[in-house]
Design an enzyme around this catalytic site. Structure first.
Site, mmCIF file in Angstrom:
data_model
loop_
_atom_site.group_PDB
_atom_site.id
_atom_site.type_symbol
_atom_site.label_atom_id
_atom_site.label_comp_id
_atom_site.label_asym_id
_atom_site.label_seq_id
_atom_site.Cartn_x
_atom_site.Cartn_y
_atom_site.Cartn_z
ATOM 1 N N SER A 36 43.164 78.501 32.304
ATOM 2 C CA SER A 36 43.199 78.892 30.895
ATOM 3 C C SER A 36 41.864 79.481 30.444
ATOM 4 C CB SER A 36 43.485 77.678 30.000
ATOM 5 O OG SER A 36 44.856 77.388 29.946
ATOM 6 N N ASP A 82 48.448 82.118 22.084
ATOM 7 C CA ASP A 82 47.954 80.778 22.398
ATOM 8 C C ASP A 82 48.362 79.823 21.269
ATOM 9 O OD1 ASP A 82 46.025 78.616 23.243
ATOM 10 O OD2 ASP A 82 45.349 80.178 24.605
ATOM 11 N N HIS A 131 42.647 74.952 21.783
ATOM 12 C CA HIS A 131 42.798 75.811 22.968
ATOM 13 C C HIS A 131 42.743 77.296 22.611
ATOM 14 C CE1 HIS A 131 45.111 77.473 26.457
ATOM 15 N NE2 HIS A 131 44.560 76.479 27.106
#
Ligand SMILES: *[C@@H]1O[C@H](CO)[C@@H](O)[C@H](O)[C@H]1NC(C)=O
Ligand SMILES: *[C@@H]1O[C@H](CO)[C@@H](O)[C@H](O)[C@H]1NC(C)=O
Ligand SMILES: *[C@@H]1O[C@H](CO)[C@@H](O)[C@H](O)[C@H]1NC(C)=O
Ligand SMILES: *[C@@H]1O[C@H](CO)[C@@H](O)[C@H](O)[C@H]1NC(C)=O
Ligand SMILES: *[C@@H]1O[C@H](CO)[C@@H](O)[C@H](O)[C@H]1NC(C)=O
Ligand SMILES: *[C@@H]1O[C@H](CO)[C@@H](O)[C@H](O)[C@H]1NC(C)=O
Ligand SMILES: *[C@@H]1O[C@H](CO)[C@@H](O)[C@H](O)[C@H]1NC(C)=O
Length: 759
Positions: free
Chosen positions: A543, A140, A210
């Site tokens: 996600s 990520d 994220h």
């Protein structure tokens, strides 16, 4: 696990892929190059292999990544002419221009992020020891390692097989965060542009949030007192709080390169990860041109389960990404919470919406309502920057329509910032038809309410018809027990798969709307109170559902260490829930029953998944037989990383792969008096002895589905039994029929969805 509902689709982290145009001439472009030795030569060591790779290159310093475990090849910077020369060299197989994945959230740094919150209930009944002894690799944007979600307190050391390393300095890594590396090639300098030298040590700092969010969702430690802007107070915990986390940074602030992701997969497999979690999605291309499909095939061959996002391109059909059958493809659905923000109109009608920013507002004050699109300027209704110019919105509540605009960069929180800077008192964010009943609770910068499409229509008709339309926004905090839940969210990408319609995709759905997890900094408007303690955020996307499934896979792996990735996947799919909490069919964003191309096998049920009774297992060699049914030997060789001669392999059609779901298509040319026959084999991983009886759920009369034999008896552990499913169409209906096969024992149901299409 605390999960909060979030509201925004474009705000949240989704990764979009856009292929970079290949430029002719002398410009250097990164290619992923696949090569093969004669006679499947085995290299003595990694250096020998790398030297061989270098022999393809025109000069030193062009190698970007050398792949050792999940691809036979390398990434290199080459001109078009150099590539042409290379393609004539013995051993060259193919070259794929590198593809970029974009991280949508990074386009909104000025908004202090997405946020919203609402507590979601995870699976509290499961033990807090979930995932012990298992390593989850998260590919990520890196990680914010100082967050208490990554505390090593009370964690045992990683299993002995762990070979990874930590490129944070000092003692940042611990028994929770056991590995941390960066593979972002765009941050390499030209002088040292090779990771293969092994001295590339850059801390994988998460500048976006994220990666911190997804890693903590999968395996974060238990952290009391989690909240976002005071909402959703409670304990935050990952799905597998006892699993170890290894972070592979493959995305920069702006995007993620396919060549870097492949390097991350290569390292995660070599390091000893058991599960790889990738909240990424790309365009639909044949598997032999898809670095994700190629890399993940290498991973599952080595026993590593790969969980990936179905994508955020729904609700359009055939939008699903990451569809290779060895990948667990994860859709997204809602939870049962809302962070309520209610619109009350001057006529007394009120509509519940959501916002995580919940300032105190007066119940006696009403504000004029104004529709941003009233100016008639193109896209003005979206409230992008500049769209309110020339409009007097001072002291008014502005109605803005959901949508990111032609440049796809008008986020929901930006709309609020635009209204606020124009002097607006508040914002009503209105769904269009496509978003239906889904709303997000986000950290808006002013009083706001995101309302569903039905409410939006009523509010608009009041604003258009009333002489002096007025309204107010009131805040009621976090609400639980919302219904329907779970329901498929509009953005969750849908099947059928374009690459392999004979495999039903997505596979399963999990929580992906308004999910609360760790974040590097406080979100919300600058004026919001500063909340002490660790920072969290609530965001939405496939996600977010992906690391839930990665954590559940880790949990199953810890209970059944010897199960293959396919067996774990089967356990998750055949035990999934097909009804919501109220016992009704799972609905979609329009509140109609969601079809199999939205839900896959259904909503994950972790407790049942740990004890499925039967599993549909798949040996990696079965995938080669399946690939030979689709592609040429040369194409299959790229994916298999070795020479495969498909004429020496018994190829099988897609529908004959031993998949836990069934998808068949009748072509126009089909002989309608014959059935399609699909064969499957199940392995008993439950009690001995046991007997299962077949039940078919198929309401449509246009098809008859039969099973033979109708009873399976198991007298030994791990015993396998095969059966056939016959599908007789009554007519060429030109539609899609859906149902299920259930194997039912005294204690269990092992369910496989069946999709029947007429081409
Ligand atoms: C560790 O890295 C950080 C930044 O990544 C730096 O500020 C700090 O000085 C480093 N500490 C040591 C001991 O090298
Ligand atoms: C690498 O070199 C190329 C060509 O000299 C130059 O355009 C590019 O900016 C350099 N990249 C970095 C990261 O230094
Ligand atoms: C989805 O489908 C609609 C209606 O068919 C179409 O207008 C729209 O462009 C499609 N969206 C995408 C992203 O393909
Ligand atoms: C959105 O993109 C357009 C075109 O690239 C640009 O003009 C505009 O400033 C961008 N807006 C934001 C908020 O980034
Ligand atoms: C709108 O754009 C202007 C000019 O680029 C910029 O100064 C301003 O901050 C933007 N407004 C918002 C709310 O982002
Ligand atoms: C794969 O198949 C396509 C179409 O059959 C072909 O053009 C291509 O050269 C093949 N080989 C590779 C390595 O992609
Ligand atoms: C269709 O299948 C039936 C039963 O197997 C067979 O008798 C018939 O000849 C077939 N028809 C054609 C056109 O092949």
């Amino acid at each position: 696990m605390e999960i909060f509902k979030l509201s925004a689709l474009c705000l949240f982290p989704f990764l979009l892929l856009s292929a970079i145009a290949v430029v002719a001439g002398d410009e250097l472009t990164t290619y992923v190059v696949h090569v093969q030795t004669q006679e499947n030569h085995v290299f003595a060591n990694a250096d020998d292999r790398k030297d061989w790779y270098k022999s393809f290159l025109p000069e030193d310093g062009r190698l970007v990544h050398a792949y050792h475990h999940v691809a036979s090849g390398f990434a290199a910077r080459l001109t078009r002419r150099e590539l042409d020369e290379m393609s004539a060299m013995p051993g060259f197989v193919s070259a794929i221009p590198d593809q970029m994945y974009e991280l949508q959230t990074t386009h909104t740094p000025l908004f202090l992020g997405l946020n919203n919150a609402e507590q979601g209930q995870g699976w509290r009944s499961l033990s807090s020891d979930r995932g012990a002894g298992v390593i989850i690799g998260v590919l990520d944007t890196g990680v914010f390692p100082d967050h208490p979600s990554f505390s090593g307190d009370g964690m045992p050391p990683p299993p002995a097989k762990w070979k990874g390393r930590c490129d944070f300095n000092g003692s940042v890594c611990n028994n929770k965060l056991i590995g941390a590396r960066s593979f972002v090639s765009s941050s390499m300098s030209n002088a040292t542009n090779s990771f293969s030298s092994n001295d590339w040590r850059v801390p994988p700092v998460d500048d976006v949030g994220h990666g911190t969010h997804t890693a903590s969702t999968a395996a974060g430690a238990v952290v009391p007192g989690a909240q976002v802007l005071g909402q959703g107070m409670g304990d935050a915990t990952g799905i597998a709080p006892r699993s170890h986390v290894a972070v592979y940074k493959v995305c920069g602030e702006e995007d993620c390169a396919g060549a870097d992701i492949l390097a991350g997969i290569d390292a995660a497999v070599a390091d000893g990860c058991d599960v790889i979690s990738m909240s990424l999605a790309g365009p639909s291309v044949p598997f032999y041109q898809d670095s994700m499909a190629i890399g993940t095939f290498g991973a599952i061959e080595k026993g590593v389960l790969v969980s990936m996002a179905a994508g955020n391109s729904g609700p359009n059909a055939s939008s699903v990404a990451n569809v290779a059958p060895w990948i667990l493809t994860v859709a997204a659905s809602t939870m049962d919470r809302a962070i309520r923000s209610t619109v009350r109109l001057g006529n007394g009608l009120f509509f519940h919406g959501e916002s995580v920013y919940q300032p105190t507002t007066s119940r006696s004050t009403y504000y004029p309502l104004v529709y941003a699109g009233a100016s008639g300027k193109p896209f003005a209704e979206l409230c992008g920057n500049g769209s309110l110019d020339g409009m007097d919105v001072r002291g008014k509540i502005v109605l803005c329509v959901l949508g990111s605009g032609p440049d796809r960069n008008i986020t929901r929180v930006l709309k609020g910032a635009v209204v606020k800077s124009a002097g607006g008192a508040g914002m009503i964010l209105m769904n269009t038809f496509a978003q239906g009943y889904n709303t997000f609770a986000e950290a808006h910068v002013l009083p706001a309410s995101h309302v569903n499409y039905a409410a939006a229509e009523d509010i608009m008709s009041y604003v258009k018809s009333a002489e002096n339309p007025v309204g107010q926004i009131l805040f009621f905090g976090t609400r639980l027990g919302m219904s329907p839940a779970p329901s498929i969210v509009f953005f969750s990408s849908r099947g059928p798969s374009l690459q392999n319609p004979g495999i039903l995709k997505p596979d399963v759905t999990g929580p992906g709307v308004n999910v609360l997890a760790a974040w590097p900094f406080q979100v919300g408007p600058p004026s919001a109170s500063v909340y002490p303690g660790p920072t969290f955020n609530v965001i939405s996307g496939t996600s977010m559902s992906t690391p839930h499934l990665s954590g559940i896979a880790a949990f199953i792996k810890s209970v059944h260490p010897d199960w293959s990735p396919a067996a774990i996947k089967s356990a998750i799919m055949t035990t999934a829930d097909v009804t919501d909490r109220a016992g009704n069919p799972i609905l979609d964003e329009q509140r109609v029953p969601a079809d199999l191309f939205a839900t896959g096998a259904g909503h994950v049920n972790p407790e049942r998944a740990a004890d499925p009774g039967l599993v549909y297992d798949i040996d990696p060699s079965d995938y080669v037989a399946y690939l030979c049914g689709m592609y040429s030997s040369q194409n299959v060789s790229v994916i298999a990383r070795r020479r495969v001669d498909c004429s020496a392999v018994t190829a099988i059609p897609e529908s004959m792969l031993n998949y836990p779901s069934i998808s068949v298509t009748f072509q126009q040319t089909w002989n309608w008096s014959t059935p399609i026959i699909v064969e499957r084999t199940v392995k008993n991983v439950g009690e001995v002895p046991s007997a299962y009886y077949a039940a078919i759920d198929m309401l449509d009369d246009d098809v008859i589905v039969g099973v033979y034999p109708r009873e399976l008896v198991f007298t030994e552990a791990n015993q396998e039994q095969s059966f056939k499913v016959f599908v007789w169409p009554r007519q060429n209906g030109g539609k899609v029929l859906q149902g299920a096969l259930r194997w039912v024992s005294e204690t269990r149901t092992v369910r496989s969805p069946i999709a029947i299409s007429f081409a």
